[in-house]
Design a protein around this motif. Sequence first.
Motif, PDB file in Angstrom:
ATOM      1  N   PHE A  96     -10.225  -9.642  16.107  1.00 45.16           N
ATOM      2  CA  PHE A  96     -10.727  -9.763  14.458  1.00 45.16           C
ATOM      3  C   PHE A  96     -11.107  -8.349  14.077  1.00 45.16           C
ATOM      4  N   LYS A  97     -11.297  -7.289  14.875  1.00 46.65           N
ATOM      5  CA  LYS A  97     -11.104  -6.130  14.308  1.00 46.65           C
ATOM      6  C   LYS A  97      -9.096  -5.873  13.415  1.00 46.65           C
ATOM      7  N   ARG A  98      -8.140  -5.587  13.932  1.00 49.42           N
ATOM      8  CA  ARG A  98      -7.179  -6.106  13.546  1.00 49.42           C
ATOM      9  C   ARG A  98      -7.048  -6.678  11.790  1.00 49.42           C
ATOM     10  N   GLN A  99      -7.453  -7.944  11.781  1.00 49.24           N
ATOM     11  CA  GLN A  99      -7.844  -8.375  10.451  1.00 49.24           C
ATOM     12  C   GLN A  99      -8.429  -8.037   9.396  1.00 49.24           C
ATOM     13  N   ALA A 100      -9.618  -7.988  10.429  1.00 53.29           N
ATOM     14  CA  ALA A 100     -10.719  -6.646   8.953  1.00 53.29           C
ATOM     15  C   ALA A 100     -10.264  -5.770   8.611  1.00 53.29           C
ATOM     16  N   ALA A 101      -9.030  -5.401   9.553  1.00 50.46           N
ATOM     17  CA  ALA A 101      -7.845  -3.962   9.047  1.00 50.46           C
ATOM     18  C   ALA A 101      -7.733  -3.812   8.243  1.00 50.46           C
ATOM     19  N   GLN A 102      -6.876  -4.941   8.833  1.00 55.31           N
ATOM     20  CA  GLN A 102      -5.706  -5.690   7.603  1.00 55.31           C
ATOM     21  C   GLN A 102      -6.049  -5.685   6.262  1.00 55.31           C
ATOM     22  N   LEU A 103      -6.857  -6.608   5.810  1.00 55.07           N
ATOM     23  CA  LEU A 103      -7.284  -6.815   4.770  1.00 55.07           C
ATOM     24  C   LEU A 103      -8.126  -5.749   4.021  1.00 55.07           C
ATOM     25  N   GLU A 104      -9.015  -4.820   4.625  1.00 54.02           N
ATOM     26  CA  GLU A 104      -9.427  -4.006   4.029  1.00 54.02           C
ATOM     27  C   GLU A 104      -8.026  -2.343   3.393  1.00 54.02           C
ATOM     28  N   GLN A 105      -6.788  -2.674   4.598  1.00 51.31           N
ATOM     29  CA  GLN A 105      -5.532  -1.524   4.072  1.00 51.31           C
ATOM     30  C   GLN A 105      -5.301  -2.675   2.108  1.00 51.31           C
ATOM     31  N   GLU A 106      -5.221  -4.007   2.064  1.00 51.12           N
ATOM     32  CA  GLU A 106      -4.523  -5.048   1.110  1.00 51.12           C
ATOM     33  C   GLU A 106      -5.506  -5.024  -0.245  1.00 51.12           C
ATOM     34  N   CYS A 107      -6.756  -4.563   0.608  1.00 47.50           N
ATOM     35  CA  CYS A 107      -7.620  -4.170  -0.717  1.00 47.50           C
ATOM     36  C   CYS A 107      -7.571  -3.114  -1.201  1.00 47.50           C
ATOM     37  N   HIS A 108      -7.351  -2.041  -0.378  1.00 46.30           N
ATOM     38  CA  HIS A 108      -6.739  -0.851  -0.477  1.00 46.30           C
ATOM     39  C   HIS A 108      -6.006  -0.927  -2.075  1.00 46.30           C
ATOM     40  N   GLN A 109      -4.208  -0.907  -1.427  1.00 43.22           N
ATOM     41  CA  GLN A 109      -3.451  -1.632  -1.764  1.00 43.22           C
ATOM     42  C   GLN A 109      -3.305  -2.230  -3.545  1.00 43.22           C
ATOM     43  N   LEU A 110      -3.850  -3.054  -3.656  1.00 40.86           N
ATOM     44  CA  LEU A 110      -4.398  -4.239  -4.189  1.00 40.86           C
ATOM     45  C   LEU A 110      -5.295  -3.611  -5.542  1.00 40.86           C
ATOM     46  N   THR A 111      -6.060  -2.557  -4.847  1.00 38.94           N
ATOM     47  CA  THR A 111      -7.132  -1.410  -5.917  1.00 38.94           C
ATOM     48  C   THR A 111      -5.484  -0.579  -6.885  1.00 38.94           C
ATOM     49  N   PHE A 112      -5.155  -0.067  -5.918  1.00 39.74           N
ATOM     50  CA  PHE A 112      -4.390   1.031  -6.656  1.00 39.74           C
ATOM     51  C   PHE A 112      -3.066   0.230  -7.130  1.00 39.74           C
ATOM     52  N   GLU A 113      -2.705  -0.900  -7.507  1.00 41.62           N
ATOM     53  CA  GLU A 113      -1.373  -1.561  -8.198  1.00 41.62           C
ATOM     54  C   GLU A 113      -1.953  -2.261  -8.892  1.00 41.62           C
ATOM     55  N   LYS A 114      -3.595  -2.252  -9.309  1.00 39.18           N
ATOM     56  CA  LYS A 114      -4.467  -2.792 -10.523  1.00 39.18           C
ATOM     57  C   LYS A 114      -4.357  -1.464 -10.903  1.00 39.18           C
ATOM     58  N   LYS A 115      -4.221  -0.053 -10.605  1.00 36.13           N
ATOM     59  CA  LYS A 115      -4.321   0.862 -11.593  1.00 36.13           C
ATOM     60  C   LYS A 115      -2.924   1.345 -11.807  1.00 36.13           C
ATOM     61  N   LYS A 116      -2.289   0.939 -11.769  1.00 38.28           N
ATOM     62  CA  LYS A 116      -0.907   0.906 -12.043  1.00 38.28           C
ATOM     63  C   LYS A 116      -0.731   1.029 -13.047  1.00 38.28           C
ATOM     64  N   ILE A 117      -0.590  -0.782 -12.777  1.00 36.99           N
ATOM     65  CA  ILE A 117      -0.835  -1.613 -14.073  1.00 36.99           C
ATOM     66  C   ILE A 117      -0.994  -1.787 -15.335  1.00 36.99           C
ATOM     67  N   GLU A 118      -2.516  -0.928 -14.934  1.00 33.30           N
ATOM     68  CA  GLU A 118      -3.480  -1.000 -15.973  1.00 33.30           C
ATOM     69  C   GLU A 118      -2.909   0.140 -17.053  1.00 33.30           C
ATOM     70  N   ARG A 119      -2.332   1.601 -16.082  1.00 35.60           N
ATOM     71  CA  ARG A 119      -1.920   1.869 -17.102  1.00 35.60           C
ATOM     72  C   ARG A 119      -0.354   1.783 -18.137  1.00 35.60           C
ATOM     73  N   LYS A 120      -0.011   0.908 -17.668  1.00 42.59           N
ATOM     74  CA  LYS A 120       0.855   0.710 -19.006  1.00 42.59           C
ATOM     75  C   LYS A 120      -0.090   0.015 -20.124  1.00 42.59           C
ATOM     76  N   GLN A 121       1.183   0.341 -20.999  1.00 42.48           N
ATOM     77  CA  GLN A 121       1.644   0.024 -22.405  1.00 42.48           C
ATOM     78  C   GLN A 121       2.093  -1.937 -22.737  1.00 42.48           C
ATOM     79  N   ASN A 122       0.702  -2.605 -23.396  1.00 42.55           N
ATOM     80  CA  ASN A 122       1.683  -4.067 -23.527  1.00 42.55           C
ATOM     81  C   ASN A 122       0.873  -4.614 -22.847  1.00 42.55           C
ATOM     82  N   VAL A 123      -0.213  -4.361 -22.279  1.00 44.56           N
ATOM     83  CA  VAL A 123      -0.485  -5.303 -20.646  1.00 44.56           C
ATOM     84  C   VAL A 123      -2.701  -5.666 -21.536  1.00 44.56           C
ATOM     85  N   SER A 124      -2.455  -6.876 -21.197  1.00 48.58           N
ATOM     86  CA  SER A 124      -4.493  -7.085 -20.986  1.00 48.58           C
ATOM     87  C   SER A 124      -5.016  -6.204 -19.521  1.00 48.58           C
ATOM     88  N   ARG A 125      -5.665  -5.159 -20.073  1.00 42.39           N
ATOM     89  CA  ARG A 125      -6.118  -4.493 -18.846  1.00 42.39           C
ATOM     90  C   ARG A 125      -7.272  -5.492 -18.299  1.00 42.39           C
TER      91      ARG A 125
END
Length: 129
Positions: free
Chosen positions: A25-54
Amino acid sequence: MQIWKKVPVKQVLTHNSKQKLQQEFKRQAAQLEQECHQLTFEKKKIERKQNVSREEVSKRFQREIDRRKEKIRWAEYKLEQLAVLPLGSEITEGEIETLVEVQVGDDWDAVMSNGAIVVEDGIVIRMDE
């Protein structure tokens, strides 16, 4: 005639199985937390691009992040419940399908009644019919 029937697999809670479940259960929670951080990073990366609906990008990523956070809360809840359960308790681990022989004249309720396979520390200790 043979038919498929779903049978629950139950685990007897022992010291070892309780520790393994806590780690899982702890491993699952840590994995999901890591995925949240990765998604946040990817979101910021894509938002910086032009021609994208933020706004659209933000909504889609936030929906995925929220789903993972809900799964984290569920894993934490299972950890809390596991801490409360006494050793020797039986918890449902999953379900398997099994073939059952059915003959004319069989009691349908008896055929379809839920049996169970009970496992303790990886060893089948009982099969309830």
